[in-house]
Design a protein around this motif. Sequence first.
Motif, PDB file in Angstrom:
ATOM      1  N   ASP A  55       0.803  -1.221   0.000  1.00 19.57           N
ATOM      2  CA  ASP A  55       0.000   0.000   0.000  1.00 19.57           C
ATOM      3  C   ASP A  55       0.836   1.271   0.000  1.00 19.57           C
ATOM      4  OD1 ASP A  55      -2.192  -1.673   0.110  1.00 19.57           O
ATOM      5  OD2 ASP A  55      -2.437  -1.492   2.274  1.00 19.57           O
ATOM      6  N   ASN A  56       1.913   1.278   0.759  1.00 18.95           N
ATOM      7  CA  ASN A  56       2.701   2.503   0.918  1.00 18.95           C
ATOM      8  C   ASN A  56       3.817   2.575  -0.119  1.00 18.95           C
ATOM      9  OD1 ASN A  56       1.905   3.999   3.676  1.00 18.95           O
ATOM     10  ND2 ASN A  56       1.617   1.787   3.895  1.00 18.95           N
ATOM     11  N   GLN A  57       3.463   3.100  -1.270  1.00 18.63           N
ATOM     12  CA  GLN A  57       4.412   3.236  -2.376  1.00 18.63           C
ATOM     13  C   GLN A  57       4.597   4.709  -2.739  1.00 18.63           C
ATOM     14  OE1 GLN A  57       6.168   0.847  -4.000  1.00 18.63           O
ATOM     15  NE2 GLN A  57       5.338  -0.903  -2.874  1.00 18.63           N
ATOM     16  N   TYR A  58       4.510   5.566  -1.734  1.00 16.78           N
ATOM     17  CA  TYR A  58       4.695   6.993  -1.966  1.00 16.78           C
ATOM     18  C   TYR A  58       6.174   7.295  -2.223  1.00 16.78           C
ATOM     19  CZ  TYR A  58       5.869   6.624   3.017  1.00 16.78           C
ATOM     20  OH  TYR A  58       6.415   6.242   4.224  1.00 16.78           O
ATOM     21  N   PRO A  59       6.500   8.450  -2.803  1.00 14.97           N
ATOM     22  CA  PRO A  59       7.905   8.795  -3.061  1.00 14.97           C
ATOM     23  C   PRO A  59       8.728   8.804  -1.777  1.00 14.97           C
ATOM     24  CG  PRO A  59       6.435  10.307  -4.218  1.00 14.97           C
ATOM     25  CD  PRO A  59       5.563   9.474  -3.314  1.00 14.97           C
ATOM     26  N   GLY A  60       9.857   8.110  -1.819  1.00 17.07           N
ATOM     27  CA  GLY A  60      10.749   8.082  -0.670  1.00 17.07           C
ATOM     28  C   GLY A  60      10.399   7.067   0.400  1.00 17.07           C
ATOM     29  N   ALA A  61       9.367   6.262   0.181  1.00 16.15           N
ATOM     30  CA  ALA A  61       8.951   5.286   1.194  1.00 16.15           C
ATOM     31  C   ALA A  61      10.106   4.327   1.497  1.00 16.15           C
ATOM     32  CB  ALA A  61       7.735   4.502   0.711  1.00 16.15           C
ATOM     33  N   ALA A  62      10.404   4.183   2.769  1.00 17.01           N
ATOM     34  CA  ALA A  62      11.509   3.323   3.192  1.00 17.01           C
ATOM     35  C   ALA A  62      11.247   2.856   4.613  1.00 17.01           C
ATOM     36  CB  ALA A  62      12.839   4.075   3.114  1.00 17.01           C
ATOM     37  N   VAL A 182       1.102  22.708  -3.280  1.00 18.65           N
ATOM     38  CA  VAL A 182       0.705  21.505  -2.550  1.00 18.65           C
ATOM     39  C   VAL A 182       0.719  21.779  -1.048  1.00 18.65           C
ATOM     40  CG1 VAL A 182       1.254  19.092  -2.067  1.00 18.65           C
ATOM     41  CG2 VAL A 182       1.640  20.022  -4.363  1.00 18.65           C
ATOM     42  N   ALA A 183      -0.335  21.327  -0.371  1.00 19.45           N
ATOM     43  CA  ALA A 183      -0.369  21.362   1.096  1.00 19.45           C
ATOM     44  C   ALA A 183      -0.291  19.934   1.605  1.00 19.45           C
ATOM     45  CB  ALA A 183      -1.640  22.032   1.600  1.00 19.45           C
ATOM     46  N   SER A 184       0.652  19.685   2.501  1.00 16.73           N
ATOM     47  CA  SER A 184       0.803  18.364   3.102  1.00 16.73           C
ATOM     48  C   SER A 184       0.471  18.462   4.576  1.00 16.73           C
ATOM     49  CB  SER A 184       2.236  17.857   2.922  1.00 16.73           C
ATOM     50  OG  SER A 184       2.444  16.656   3.642  1.00 16.73           O
ATOM     51  N   ILE A 185      -0.487  17.651   5.022  1.00 20.11           N
ATOM     52  CA  ILE A 185      -0.918  17.675   6.422  1.00 20.11           C
ATOM     53  C   ILE A 185      -0.252  16.540   7.185  1.00 20.11           C
ATOM     54  CG2 ILE A 185      -2.888  17.538   7.988  1.00 20.11           C
ATOM     55  CD1 ILE A 185      -4.638  18.602   5.773  1.00 20.11           C
ATOM     56  N   GLY A 186       0.427  16.885   8.274  1.00 25.09           N
ATOM     57  CA  GLY A 186       1.049  15.860   9.106  1.00 25.09           C
ATOM     58  C   GLY A 186       2.559  15.851   8.986  1.00 25.09           C
ATOM     59  N   THR A 187       3.220  15.461  10.070  1.00 25.86           N
ATOM     60  CA  THR A 187       4.679  15.371  10.085  1.00 25.86           C
ATOM     61  C   THR A 187       5.116  14.063  10.737  1.00 25.86           C
ATOM     62  OG1 THR A 187       4.662  16.683  12.136  1.00 25.86           O
ATOM     63  CG2 THR A 187       5.090  17.863  10.075  1.00 25.86           C
ATOM     64  N   GLY A 188       4.425  12.975  10.386  1.00 22.73           N
ATOM     65  CA  GLY A 188       4.751  11.660  10.921  1.00 22.73           C
ATOM     66  C   GLY A 188       5.720  10.905  10.037  1.00 22.73           C
ATOM     67  N   GLY A 189       5.777   9.584  10.252  1.00 22.73           N
ATOM     68  CA  GLY A 189       6.754   8.745   9.578  1.00 22.73           C
ATOM     69  C   GLY A 189       6.683   8.762   8.063  1.00 22.73           C
ATOM     70  N   SER A 190       5.493   8.844   7.498  1.00 24.24           N
ATOM     71  CA  SER A 190       5.350   8.874   6.039  1.00 24.24           C
ATOM     72  C   SER A 190       5.675  10.257   5.495  1.00 24.24           C
ATOM     73  CB  SER A 190       3.921   8.481   5.637  1.00 24.24           C
ATOM     74  OG  SER A 190       3.605   7.184   6.087  1.00 24.24           O
ATOM     75  N   ALA A 191       5.142  11.288   6.136  1.00 25.07           N
ATOM     76  CA  ALA A 191       5.303  12.659   5.650  1.00 25.07           C
ATOM     77  C   ALA A 191       6.768  13.073   5.569  1.00 25.07           C
ATOM     78  CB  ALA A 191       4.526  13.627   6.531  1.00 25.07           C
ATOM     79  N   ILE A 192       7.558  12.699   6.580  1.00 25.33           N
ATOM     80  CA  ILE A 192       8.955  13.132   6.564  1.00 25.33           C
ATOM     81  C   ILE A 192       9.749  12.433   5.453  1.00 25.33           C
ATOM     82  CG2 ILE A 192       8.912  13.582   9.043  1.00 25.33           C
ATOM     83  CD1 ILE A 192      11.061  11.111   9.008  1.00 25.33           C
ATOM     84  N   GLN A 193       9.173  11.377   4.878  1.00 25.00           N
ATOM     85  CA  GLN A 193       9.846  10.694   3.771  1.00 25.00           C
ATOM     86  C   GLN A 193       9.449  11.272   2.415  1.00 25.00           C
ATOM     87  OE1 GLN A 193       8.991   6.482   4.402  1.00 25.00           O
ATOM     88  NE2 GLN A 193      10.748   6.261   5.759  1.00 25.00           N
ATOM     89  N   TYR A 194       8.152  11.549   2.216  1.00 27.96           N
ATOM     90  CA  TYR A 194       7.760  12.044   0.892  1.00 27.96           C
ATOM     91  C   TYR A 194       7.966  13.543   0.719  1.00 27.96           C
ATOM     92  CZ  TYR A 194       3.078  13.455   2.686  1.00 27.96           C
ATOM     93  OH  TYR A 194       2.036  14.042   3.364  1.00 27.96           O
ATOM     94  N   ILE A 195       7.937  14.314   1.813  1.00 26.79           N
ATOM     95  CA  ILE A 195       8.100  15.768   1.711  1.00 26.79           C
ATOM     96  C   ILE A 195       9.408  16.150   1.015  1.00 26.79           C
ATOM     97  CG2 ILE A 195       8.567  17.828   3.117  1.00 26.79           C
ATOM     98  CD1 ILE A 195       6.234  16.930   4.933  1.00 26.79           C
ATOM     99  N   PRO A 196      10.561  15.587   1.415  1.00 24.55           N
ATOM    100  CA  PRO A 196      11.808  15.947   0.715  1.00 24.55           C
ATOM    101  C   PRO A 196      11.826  15.528  -0.754  1.00 24.55           C
ATOM    102  CG  PRO A 196      12.275  14.908   2.828  1.00 24.55           C
ATOM    103  CD  PRO A 196      10.829  14.694   2.555  1.00 24.55           C
ATOM    104  N   GLU A 197      11.067  14.480  -1.090  1.00 24.32           N
ATOM    105  CA  GLU A 197      11.076  13.979  -2.463  1.00 24.32           C
ATOM    106  C   GLU A 197      10.259  14.859  -3.406  1.00 24.32           C
ATOM    107  OE1 GLU A 197      13.071  11.471  -3.264  1.00 24.32           O
ATOM    108  OE2 GLU A 197      13.631  11.368  -1.137  1.00 24.32           O
ATOM    109  N   ILE A 198       9.140  15.376  -2.938  1.00 24.49           N
ATOM    110  CA  ILE A 198       8.269  16.166  -3.823  1.00 24.49           C
ATOM    111  C   ILE A 198       8.589  17.654  -3.776  1.00 24.49           C
ATOM    112  CG2 ILE A 198       6.413  14.478  -3.589  1.00 24.49           C
ATOM    113  CD1 ILE A 198       4.916  16.523  -1.827  1.00 24.49           C
ATOM    114  N   ALA A 199       9.295  18.104  -2.749  1.00 33.90           N
ATOM    115  CA  ALA A 199       9.572  19.540  -2.603  1.00 33.90           C
ATOM    116  C   ALA A 199      10.240  20.163  -3.825  1.00 33.90           C
ATOM    117  CB  ALA A 199      10.413  19.781  -1.346  1.00 33.90           C
ATOM    118  N   PRO A 200      11.265  19.526  -4.429  1.00 34.08           N
ATOM    119  CA  PRO A 200      11.904  20.152  -5.586  1.00 34.08           C
ATOM    120  C   PRO A 200      10.975  20.303  -6.791  1.00 34.08           C
ATOM    121  CG  PRO A 200      13.304  18.446  -4.631  1.00 34.08           C
ATOM    122  CD  PRO A 200      11.951  18.293  -4.020  1.00 34.08           C
TER     123      PRO A 200
END
Length: 498
Positions: A55-62, A182-200
């Motif tokens: 299920d969790n195949q978002y950018p940067g998922a690790a 883009v607005a991203s809600i939340g700063t948990g385990g998933s958010a801190i992984q995809y935020i750096p990937e989509i920011a650029p």
Amino acid sequence: MLDYATATRSHPHTKVAIIGAGFGGIAMAIRLQQHGIYDFIILEKGSDFGGTWRDNQYPGAACDVQSHLYSLSFAPKSNWSKRYAEAPEIFSYIQDLVTDYNLRAFCRLNTEVLAAHYQAERCLWQLQLQDQSILEAQFVIFASGPLHIPQIPHIPGIEKFQGKVFHSAQWDHAYDVTGKNVASIGTGGSAIQYIPEIAPQCKHLYVMQRTAAWVIPRDERAYPNLEKKLFKKYDWFRKLHRARLYWSNESRVVPIVKPGIMKFTQKLAELFIKYEVKNPELAKKLTPDYIMGCKRILVSNKYFPTFNRHNVELVTEKIQELTEHSIITQDGKERPIDCLIYGTGFITDPRIYMKNFQCTGLDGVELNEMWKQGAESYYGICVKDFPNLFQLLGPNTLLAHNSVIFMIEAQVEYILQLMQLVDQSHSDAIMVKDQAQNAFNQQVQHMFEKTVWQSGCVSWYQQEGGKNFALWPTYTWKYWLKTKKPNAADYRLLNKVA
């Protein structure tokens, strides 16, 4: 080999029914085969194996646990590419396990279990499936895990918003965020992984932070080819590496159970934030106001530097509402957005994520009703009044410091021994005694006292009122010792009505 998925459809009875085809379900299925048990079936509501990693195949998922430790000890992988594997590599490992152990022959995909009812006179479970058919099983194992129902908060005006909306666990890969607000809600385990990937890629990225998270760096090094060859050739070398990782992680319990020590670790984490984030005011907003470890500690080398970008804004004001094309915070500021991403994690309280799943045990007792005041079990595996029903990663067996795969393996071995106890005693069912479960839960809650988890913050580990129903409160080796062999005196053996 007999295809039990087909056999069960024509003759709906099996010895073991496993609900869920993630790591837990796969581990259980492999060990059943290794014990010579082939009369089992895996029931999976999704379209493939993999659970979280499907299920969790978002950018940067690790994974935030080291690769060699986040894999099955009895089905190892020697050629992990790096210290912390990313989602595609973990999912590929899972698919290899499915192939190597012929698990598709034992699985019914796209098959959701809607209800489970225990038939005391026959010592059997009846599972109601999505297609309205009934499957009977002597033993049932919940392997669905606690992190599979997305947490989606209600935001006033969401019905008016005309942009794109999705949760990180339901990432829309067809949607391109390039040039978008883009607005991203939340700063948990998933958010801190995809935020750096989509920011650029984004024109503007607004990170909506309710609570700052403690984020520490991690070892991102790749394994050199020579080391991978040694892991493959010398199994002792791979096991030694795995053991080193395990004990290194296990040492993290010390500052958790002794908050005075954690304060020194926290100082280092504060210096890390100040070093990574160039703006002092921004660094202050990104520094949590609670003791480190009270909420989940996250790992990333990319998250904090993202806030040095000119197109990324940290928003700490509460969200007031959405309009057709914007998000408005309570300070009255309106920000235009094209896309809203929920990085809000998952519903973890089983009383909530199992609300539509009816599970009845002896005398019609309902599991959700029993858990109304809080989910409890015996070592996260058995629940009183529910014979032959077992759970993987049940209440108070999740971790905040080590690999849950270790816990899953301990639970799988324990379940196998309980099943053997039933067979060897010529009984039909086994059930934990009330006093054993009650004493265990009193002990667990006592162990939480004076830990960082009880230091005052609110986290997903807790239910309303503050009781921690999620975590194992001490070393995992202690859990392994406690579950190495079942104490027969803690259980009742049951038989069919003659």
